[in-house]
Design a protein around this motif. Structure first.
Motif, PDB file in Angstrom:
ATOM      1  N   ALA A  34       0.815  -1.213   0.000  1.00  0.00           N
ATOM      2  CA  ALA A  34       0.000   0.000   0.000  1.00  0.00           C
ATOM      3  C   ALA A  34       0.848   1.262   0.000  1.00  0.00           C
ATOM      4  CB  ALA A  34      -0.924   0.002   1.213  1.00  0.00           C
ATOM      5  N   ASP A  37       3.897   2.410  -3.503  1.00  0.00           N
ATOM      6  CA  ASP A  37       3.542   3.196  -4.695  1.00  0.00           C
ATOM      7  C   ASP A  37       2.673   4.393  -4.368  1.00  0.00           C
ATOM      8  OD1 ASP A  37       4.939   1.393  -6.296  1.00  0.00           O
ATOM      9  OD2 ASP A  37       3.206   0.063  -6.462  1.00  0.00           O
ATOM     10  N   HIS A  39      -0.139   4.511  -2.684  1.00  0.00           N
ATOM     11  CA  HIS A  39      -1.579   4.274  -2.742  1.00  0.00           C
ATOM     12  C   HIS A  39      -2.288   4.877  -1.527  1.00  0.00           C
ATOM     13  CE1 HIS A  39      -1.329   1.666  -6.213  1.00  0.00           C
ATOM     14  NE2 HIS A  39      -0.406   0.938  -5.623  1.00  0.00           N
ATOM     15  N   LEU A  40      -1.527   5.051  -0.432  1.00  0.00           N
ATOM     16  CA  LEU A  40      -2.104   5.546   0.809  1.00  0.00           C
ATOM     17  C   LEU A  40      -0.981   6.110   1.674  1.00  0.00           C
ATOM     18  CD1 LEU A  40      -5.119   5.346   1.623  1.00  0.00           C
ATOM     19  CD2 LEU A  40      -4.495   3.459   3.116  1.00  0.00           C
ATOM     20  N   PRO A 204      -6.813   9.023  -1.463  1.00  0.00           N
ATOM     21  CA  PRO A 204      -6.395   7.615  -1.412  1.00  0.00           C
ATOM     22  C   PRO A 204      -7.019   6.793  -2.527  1.00  0.00           C
ATOM     23  CG  PRO A 204      -8.064   8.049   0.239  1.00  0.00           C
ATOM     24  CD  PRO A 204      -7.692   9.383  -0.351  1.00  0.00           C
ATOM     25  N   SER A 205      -6.267   5.832  -3.003  1.00  0.00           N
ATOM     26  CA  SER A 205      -6.785   4.940  -4.040  1.00  0.00           C
ATOM     27  C   SER A 205      -7.643   3.857  -3.401  1.00  0.00           C
ATOM     28  CB  SER A 205      -5.628   4.292  -4.803  1.00  0.00           C
ATOM     29  OG  SER A 205      -4.939   3.365  -3.975  1.00  0.00           O
ATOM     30  N   ARG A 207      -7.442   0.760  -4.057  1.00  0.00           N
ATOM     31  CA  ARG A 207      -6.544  -0.354  -3.738  1.00  0.00           C
ATOM     32  C   ARG A 207      -5.894  -0.147  -2.377  1.00  0.00           C
ATOM     33  NH1 ARG A 207      -0.977  -1.794  -4.671  1.00  0.00           N
ATOM     34  NH2 ARG A 207      -0.761  -4.035  -5.050  1.00  0.00           N
ATOM     35  N   GLY A 208      -5.432   1.074  -2.100  1.00  0.00           N
ATOM     36  CA  GLY A 208      -4.797   1.349  -0.822  1.00  0.00           C
ATOM     37  C   GLY A 208      -5.747   1.147   0.344  1.00  0.00           C
TER      38      GLY A 208
END
Length: 287
Positions: A34, A37, A39-40, A204-205, A207-208
């Motif tokens: 997480a 990249d 993502h969070l 935030p994404s 995915r994250g």
């Protein structure tokens, strides 16, 4: 009949310990995935992890009529969990899953060994040899030749390891592992709210968020409840030594999922760790 019950008890302890180890390794992998990249953010991840763990365990606990309201006696476990979760997450911003797990559980082992020695529970015979073999394998993994992690993340992970060692020791006397774990997570909700305050400034994404929730609800909440359930069946030495397998599992998972490199030395050192765990358990059974 008694022999069958004893055999069943050993098998249950092995199964529960294996599930707990997979959950611990999963936390390293999910957190690194997480954060690597972007993502969070680390604060948001830690907040979501604690909050989702609290909600999941509270729901299960209430459904089963377990006492999940935190009390004064739960404060040490709550504090240890909070320190661990924050230090662990921020350390993984700039550290690989395998390296982080190595530092974390090396410090866990040192913390638990120090406490056990102070309590007069010194490992002997095969148990002591197994512990030394496992620590030797871990030391080989950390020896010069591996890419050294940055100093601050390494220090944060060491703090997380000491906190997790304390959390493990606090949980050994839990009469209701699920309720104790639920109370610990629920007790961290003020910290989770503070950590999530910065969410308004993030994007935030999905995915994250999913990774954080999985880490909180499954590999943390349920994983820690399983760990608390199996702890009364283990000595301090075996509990600490078993956790030394987590870096090996995290390294394999990091190679397969995150693309981290797995070397011959990593594979051989992992075998040493597993052999040490086996000797420790065998030595304890003989004792």
């Amino acid at each position: 009949m008694m022999a069958q019950r004893a055999g069943g008890g050993v098998l249950l302890a092995v199964v529960l310990t294996t599930l707990a180890i997979l959950a611990f390794a999963g936390n390293s992998l999910l957190t690194r995935a997480a954060l690597a990249d972007g993502h969070l953010g680390p604060a948001t991840f830690a907040g979501l992890r604690l909050l989702s763990g609290a909600i999941t365990l509270a729901a299960i606990g209430l459904w089963g009529a377990h006492p999940v309201r935190p009390g004064r006696a739960d404060l040490p476990g709550i504090a240890a969990l909070a320190v661990y979760a924050v230090a662990f997450t921020f350390a993984y911003v700039n550290m690989g899953a395998a390296a982080g797990a190595l530092i974390l559980f090396a410090m866990v082992q040192l913390t638990m060994a120090a406490v056990a020695t102070l309590q007069g529970q010194r490992p002997r015979g095969l148990e002591a040899i197994g512990l030394l073999v496992a620590l030797g394998g871990l030391a080989w993994l950390l020896a010069p030749g591996l890419t050294a992690p940055p100093l601050l993340p390494a220090l944060l992970m060491a703090i997380a390891g000491a906190a997790w060692g304390a959390y493990t020791l606090f949980g050994r006397g839990a009469s209701d592992p699920l309720a104790a774990t639920a109370r610990n997570f629920i007790g961290t909700w003020p910290l989770a709210v503070v950590l999530l305050a910065g969410l308004a400034f993030e994007a935030p994404s999905v995915r994250g968020v999913v990774l954080a929730v999985l880490s909180g609800a499954i590999t943390s909440g349920l994983g820690y409840a399983i760990w608390y359930a199996v702890l009364p069946r283990l000595t301090v030495a075996i509990a600490g030594c078993a956790q030394l397998t987590v870096p090996a599992v995290a390294a394999i998972g990091g190679a397969l999922w995150l693309g981290e490199t797995i070397t011959l030395r990593l594979a051989l050192a992992s075998l040493l760790i597993l052999a040490g765990v086996g000797l420790t358990i065998l030595g304890r059974r003989q004792t």
